[in-house]
Design a protein around this motif. Structure first.
Motif, PDB file in Angstrom:
ATOM      1  N   GLY A  60       0.874  -1.359   0.531  1.00 24.85           N
ATOM      2  CA  GLY A  60       0.001  -0.730  -0.076  1.00 24.85           C
ATOM      3  C   GLY A  60       0.904   1.104  -0.304  1.00 24.85           C
ATOM      4  N   LYS A  61       0.509   2.315  -0.618  1.00 18.90           N
ATOM      5  CA  LYS A  61       1.424   3.069  -0.437  1.00 18.90           C
ATOM      6  C   LYS A  61       0.367   4.654   0.325  1.00 18.90           C
ATOM      7  CE  LYS A  61       2.905   3.584  -5.464  1.00 18.90           C
ATOM      8  NZ  LYS A  61       2.659   3.885  -6.158  1.00 18.90           N
ATOM      9  N   ARG A  62      -0.903   4.615   0.410  1.00 22.42           N
ATOM     10  CA  ARG A  62      -1.198   5.572   0.971  1.00 22.42           C
ATOM     11  C   ARG A  62      -1.973   5.090   2.511  1.00 22.42           C
ATOM     12  NH1 ARG A  62      -4.435   6.051  -4.178  1.00 22.42           N
ATOM     13  NH2 ARG A  62      -6.465   5.753  -2.796  1.00 22.42           N
ATOM     14  N   TRP A  63      -2.097   3.670   2.381  1.00 22.85           N
ATOM     15  CA  TRP A  63      -1.511   3.683   3.936  1.00 22.85           C
ATOM     16  C   TRP A  63      -1.463   2.298   4.115  1.00 22.85           C
ATOM     17  CZ3 TRP A  63      -7.299   1.752   5.389  1.00 22.85           C
ATOM     18  CH2 TRP A  63      -8.208   3.228   5.322  1.00 22.85           C
ATOM     19  N   SER A  64      -0.760   1.883   5.458  1.00 21.04           N
ATOM     20  CA  SER A  64       0.115   1.174   5.651  1.00 21.04           C
ATOM     21  C   SER A  64      -0.562   0.021   6.938  1.00 21.04           C
ATOM     22  CB  SER A  64       1.044   1.876   6.923  1.00 21.04           C
ATOM     23  OG  SER A  64       1.654   2.563   7.038  1.00 21.04           O
ATOM     24  N   GLN A  82       4.474  -1.162  14.934  1.00 22.95           N
ATOM     25  CA  GLN A  82       5.306  -1.577  13.718  1.00 22.95           C
ATOM     26  C   GLN A  82       4.771  -2.100  12.678  1.00 22.95           C
ATOM     27  OE1 GLN A  82       7.863  -3.227  14.730  1.00 22.95           O
ATOM     28  NE2 GLN A  82       8.895  -2.783  16.249  1.00 22.95           N
ATOM     29  N   ILE A  83       4.499  -0.435  11.800  1.00 26.66           N
ATOM     30  CA  ILE A  83       4.007  -0.639  10.278  1.00 26.66           C
ATOM     31  C   ILE A  83       4.734  -0.424   9.318  1.00 26.66           C
ATOM     32  CG2 ILE A  83       2.331   0.813  11.303  1.00 26.66           C
ATOM     33  CD1 ILE A  83       3.310   3.563  10.231  1.00 26.66           C
ATOM     34  N   ALA A  84       4.400  -1.115   8.056  1.00 23.81           N
ATOM     35  CA  ALA A  84       4.956  -1.401   7.139  1.00 23.81           C
ATOM     36  C   ALA A  84       4.044  -0.984   5.515  1.00 23.81           C
ATOM     37  CB  ALA A  84       5.307  -2.779   6.682  1.00 23.81           C
ATOM     38  N   MET A  97      -5.239  -2.137   8.268  1.00 23.48           N
ATOM     39  CA  MET A  97      -4.556  -1.387   7.523  1.00 23.48           C
ATOM     40  C   MET A  97      -4.962  -0.260   8.059  1.00 23.48           C
ATOM     41  SD  MET A  97      -3.511  -3.897   5.441  1.00 23.48           S
ATOM     42  CE  MET A  97      -3.671  -5.609   5.059  1.00 23.48           C
ATOM     43  N   LEU A  98      -3.691   1.146   8.317  1.00 19.36           N
ATOM     44  CA  LEU A  98      -3.746   2.079   8.480  1.00 19.36           C
ATOM     45  C   LEU A  98      -4.067   3.088   8.071  1.00 19.36           C
ATOM     46  CD1 LEU A  98      -1.908   1.545  11.798  1.00 19.36           C
ATOM     47  CD2 LEU A  98      -4.775   1.145  11.799  1.00 19.36           C
ATOM     48  N   PRO A  99      -4.682   4.294   7.342  1.00 20.34           N
ATOM     49  CA  PRO A  99      -4.158   5.004   6.663  1.00 20.34           C
ATOM     50  C   PRO A  99      -3.699   6.453   7.086  1.00 20.34           C
ATOM     51  CG  PRO A  99      -6.328   5.528   8.020  1.00 20.34           C
ATOM     52  CD  PRO A  99      -6.457   4.365   8.309  1.00 20.34           C
ATOM     53  N   ASN A 100      -2.591   6.613   6.506  1.00 19.97           N
ATOM     54  CA  ASN A 100      -1.289   7.571   6.063  1.00 19.97           C
ATOM     55  C   ASN A 100      -2.086   8.827   6.498  1.00 19.97           C
ATOM     56  OD1 ASN A 100       0.137   5.332   5.605  1.00 19.97           O
ATOM     57  ND2 ASN A 100       0.693   5.570   3.678  1.00 19.97           N
ATOM     58  N   ASP A 101      -2.986   9.041   6.500  1.00 15.05           N
ATOM     59  CA  ASP A 101      -3.115  10.906   6.365  1.00 15.05           C
ATOM     60  C   ASP A 101      -3.915  10.682   7.694  1.00 15.05           C
ATOM     61  OD1 ASP A 101      -2.746  11.480   3.743  1.00 15.05           O
ATOM     62  OD2 ASP A 101      -4.813  11.706   3.095  1.00 15.05           O
ATOM     63  N   ASP A 102      -3.550  10.222   8.409  1.00 14.74           N
ATOM     64  CA  ASP A 102      -3.982   9.886   9.758  1.00 14.74           C
ATOM     65  C   ASP A 102      -3.589   9.674  11.035  1.00 14.74           C
ATOM     66  OD1 ASP A 102      -6.545  11.090   9.502  1.00 14.74           O
ATOM     67  OD2 ASP A 102      -7.810   9.048   9.190  1.00 14.74           O
ATOM     68  N   LEU A 103      -2.093   9.291  10.141  1.00 13.79           N
ATOM     69  CA  LEU A 103      -1.137   8.731  11.753  1.00 13.79           C
ATOM     70  C   LEU A 103      -0.419   9.490  11.567  1.00 13.79           C
ATOM     71  CD1 LEU A 103       0.229   5.163   9.899  1.00 13.79           C
ATOM     72  CD2 LEU A 103      -1.237   5.592  12.531  1.00 13.79           C
ATOM     73  N   SER A 104       0.095  10.191  13.168  1.00 11.50           N
ATOM     74  CA  SER A 104       1.278  11.492  13.603  1.00 11.50           C
ATOM     75  C   SER A 104       2.361  11.146  14.433  1.00 11.50           C
ATOM     76  CB  SER A 104       0.654  12.752  13.589  1.00 11.50           C
ATOM     77  OG  SER A 104      -0.441  12.917  12.460  1.00 11.50           O
ATOM     78  N   ILE A 105       3.463  11.483  14.095  1.00 12.43           N
ATOM     79  CA  ILE A 105       4.340  11.506  15.199  1.00 12.43           C
ATOM     80  C   ILE A 105       3.992  12.845  16.258  1.00 12.43           C
ATOM     81  CG2 ILE A 105       6.677  11.121  16.612  1.00 12.43           C
ATOM     82  CD1 ILE A 105       5.754   8.861  14.554  1.00 12.43           C
ATOM     83  N   ILE A 106       2.973  11.587  17.556  1.00 12.97           N
ATOM     84  CA  ILE A 106       2.458  12.722  19.044  1.00 12.97           C
ATOM     85  C   ILE A 106       3.441  12.266  20.096  1.00 12.97           C
ATOM     86  CG2 ILE A 106       0.803  14.047  19.880  1.00 12.97           C
ATOM     87  CD1 ILE A 106       0.527  14.206  17.243  1.00 12.97           C
ATOM     88  N   GLY A 107       4.267  13.268  20.727  1.00 12.12           N
ATOM     89  CA  GLY A 107       4.163  13.436  21.652  1.00 12.12           C
ATOM     90  C   GLY A 107       5.753  11.796  21.277  1.00 12.12           C
ATOM     91  N   GLY A 108       6.393  11.678  20.889  1.00  8.82           N
ATOM     92  CA  GLY A 108       7.246  10.874  20.316  1.00  8.82           C
ATOM     93  C   GLY A 108       7.746   9.365  19.953  1.00  8.82           C
ATOM     94  N   GLU A 109       5.972   8.828  19.772  1.00  7.95           N
ATOM     95  CA  GLU A 109       4.579   8.601  19.390  1.00  7.95           C
ATOM     96  C   GLU A 109       4.070   8.123  18.189  1.00  7.95           C
ATOM     97  OE1 GLU A 109       4.239   5.478  22.594  1.00  7.95           O
ATOM     98  OE2 GLU A 109       5.958   6.213  23.797  1.00  7.95           O
ATOM     99  N   ARG A 110       4.964   7.545  17.292  1.00  7.32           N
ATOM    100  CA  ARG A 110       3.154   7.245  16.800  1.00  7.32           C
ATOM    101  C   ARG A 110       2.174   6.675  16.367  1.00  7.32           C
ATOM    102  NH1 ARG A 110       5.747   3.861  14.020  1.00  7.32           N
ATOM    103  NH2 ARG A 110       6.924   5.215  12.124  1.00  7.32           N
TER     104      ARG A 110
END
Length: 245
Positions: A60-64, A82-84, A97-110
């Motif tokens: 996936g490109k837009r999904w992890s 552990q996403i890829a 399957m997780l959407p990349n647009d809604d994944l962020s590093i917050i306080g040092g963790e994804r």
């Protein structure tokens, strides 16, 4: 030999039950799908861009993608460590399957945004062609929303009233409970004709955010937008800060 019949039958029954227990319970909301690989049609999973490539990997490109192994499940909450972008397809394994647009590093963790949707997936078996070669996989999947983790709703407004202190600086602070973590990045917007955003100082430390203003700004107001994480989820909060005067 007759004495062995009942023990053998008992062993066979136990083996049958054990095998049956290995097969997960598929919820009624799940969709079962034959996913031919990219050499045989390249079927995509749900509303994602995830498909099986010629190497028999989910891509996936837009999904992890997260491989949860055999210990996953359809009720599994988001796992973000552990996403890829490419993961081997293995019958008997669960995936997310997780959407990349809604994944962020917050306080040092994804983490995944609480407003997001994600998929839990189970690979039941390979799909095979007439010659016995692998041409894809048979999967079951269902879409979910993160459960309430104690985080406030996305874009919730929280009012902050600054108060005069002994050093002639207006101050206030807000804390979530222990285990919550504020991001170290934020955005400040002026509200009305106020110039509070130019003078407002923000300090973030774990689950506490502090506000300070040394300027004389009657009826001053500003909006501070910041993310806060709890576990594998995060939300966006809008603090409405007003001056003491």
């Amino acid at each position: 030999m007759k004495r062995l019949i009942f023990p053998l039958m008992a062993i066979f029954c136990l083996m049958t039950v054990s095998c049956g227990d290995d097969e997960p319970s598929i919820p009624s909301t799940a969709i079962t799908l034959n996913m031919p690989n990219e050499d045989n049609g390249q079927t995509r999973l749900g509303f994602t861009d995830v498909y099986i490539n010629s190497s028999d990997n989910f891509v996936g490109k837009r999904w992890s993608i997260v491989d949860l192994g055999k210990k996953g499940g359809f009720k599994k909450e988001p796992e973000t460590a552990q996403i890829a972008g490419e993961v081997a397809v293995t019958p008997g394994h669960f995936y997310q399957m997780l959407p990349n647009d809604d994944l962020s590093i917050i306080g040092g963790e994804r983490a995944l945004a609480v407003k997001s949707g994600y998929y839990n997936v189970y690979v039941k078996s390979w799909l095979r062609g007439s010659d016995g070669s692998i041409i894809g996989a048979n999967v079951s999947f269902a879409e979910y929303r993160p459960k309430n983790s104690g985080l406030v709703d996305w874009d919730s407004n929280i009012g902050i009233q600054l108060h005069d202190s002994f050093d002639n600086i207006e101050r206030a602070e807000f804390s979530f409970r222990k285990g919550f973590v504020f991001d170290d990045e934020y955005t400040i917007y002026n509200m009305g004709n106020s110039d509070l955003s130019s003078h407002l100082e923000i300090t973030v430390k774990e689950n506490t955010i502090s506000f300070a203003n040394a300027a004389w700004l009657p009826n001053g107001a500003a909006e501070v937008v910041i993310n806060v994480r709890h576990g594998n989820l995060y939300t966006r909060v809008r603090f409405i800060v007003k001056t003491a005067a």
